[in-house]
Write a protein that holds these residues in place. Sequence first.
Motif, mmCIF file in Angstrom:
data_model
loop_
_atom_site.group_PDB
_atom_site.id
_atom_site.type_symbol
_atom_site.label_atom_id
_atom_site.label_comp_id
_atom_site.label_asym_id
_atom_site.label_seq_id
_atom_site.Cartn_x
_atom_site.Cartn_y
_atom_site.Cartn_z
ATOM 1 N N VAL A 104 -31.089 71.730 18.982
ATOM 2 C CA VAL A 104 -32.258 71.444 19.830
ATOM 3 C C VAL A 104 -33.393 72.412 19.507
ATOM 4 O O VAL A 104 -34.557 72.009 19.398
ATOM 5 C CB VAL A 104 -31.869 71.523 21.329
ATOM 6 N N THR A 105 -33.070 73.685 19.328
ATOM 7 C CA THR A 105 -34.088 74.683 19.011
ATOM 8 C C THR A 105 -34.762 74.381 17.675
ATOM 9 O O THR A 105 -35.984 74.476 17.552
ATOM 10 C CB THR A 105 -33.463 76.089 18.983
ATOM 11 N N ILE A 106 -33.982 73.999 16.682
ATOM 12 C CA ILE A 106 -34.547 73.648 15.381
ATOM 13 C C ILE A 106 -35.427 72.398 15.515
ATOM 14 O O ILE A 106 -36.471 72.301 14.872
ATOM 15 C CB ILE A 106 -33.434 73.444 14.342
ATOM 16 N N GLY A 107 -35.037 71.462 16.364
ATOM 17 C CA GLY A 107 -35.843 70.259 16.577
ATOM 18 C C GLY A 107 -37.207 70.564 17.181
ATOM 19 O O GLY A 107 -38.180 69.857 16.930
ATOM 20 N N PHE A 108 -37.298 71.624 17.979
ATOM 21 C CA PHE A 108 -38.565 71.999 18.600
ATOM 22 C C PHE A 108 -39.385 72.970 17.750
ATOM 23 O O PHE A 108 -40.503 73.319 18.122
ATOM 24 C CB PHE A 108 -38.321 72.631 19.980
ATOM 25 N N CYS A 109 -38.863 73.436 16.622
ATOM 26 C CA CYS A 109 -39.582 74.416 15.790
ATOM 27 C C CYS A 109 -40.990 73.975 15.386
ATOM 28 O O CYS A 109 -41.923 74.779 15.449
ATOM 29 C CB CYS A 109 -38.758 74.782 14.563
ATOM 30 N N PRO A 110 -41.205 72.718 14.963
ATOM 31 C CA PRO A 110 -42.589 72.326 14.647
ATOM 32 C C PRO A 110 -43.531 72.451 15.849
ATOM 33 O O PRO A 110 -44.693 72.824 15.692
ATOM 34 C CB PRO A 110 -42.459 70.867 14.198
ATOM 35 N N LEU A 111 -43.024 72.188 17.054
ATOM 36 C CA LEU A 111 -43.850 72.332 18.249
ATOM 37 C C LEU A 111 -44.200 73.799 18.483
ATOM 38 O O LEU A 111 -45.341 74.127 18.808
ATOM 39 C CB LEU A 111 -43.129 71.758 19.471
#
Length: 182
Positions: A104-111
């Motif tokens: 989940v954290t990696i999924g939000f990295c671009p944000l």
Amino acid sequence: MERNSFDIWKTKALIDSALELLPSYKMQLTDAMVIFCIMNLSSLVCNIYLQTISVGVMMNALSFIGITISGIALWLYMRFMPIFLKAGDKTDFYIGAFLEYLIVTIGFCPLYLYLFVELKWFMLNKYGWDCLFLFNTYTNWLLAGMAFATISCVYWLIVHLIQKESKMFYLLEKKKKEIYEL
């Protein structure tokens, strides 16, 4: 194949029977699933937005990785979290939850990166990673850090709530099996 489908049917029957005993567990599980889906869908929408405004190959790749990771996180949550909940073991549950948290954290990295560069995504496209030094200020770190902290707190509160209730669910199922064996 037949054995696997029987195991899934048997597991569903066990969950349904325990949910009759614990209606609050079902509500909390549903609420947690809704919150997690909203969290992942927001990540997905943000990453799709970043994909549309990206001009460079590097930013497109970063956004696409975020989209893919968000989809994987949602699939893993729906597929494997119920299995860990039924086991009743805290160790397996928290290992699975931690791996899911990393995804989940990696999924939000671009944000996080988008917030760090003050919503000026074109600067990353134009100057590359060197422009990160231009935005290295306290407020930019604070904004990205607060987004990270909020997402982390929401995720771990959901996980802790579900695990606490799943322990009672597991104990009730164990007691039910003992009664049926008598």
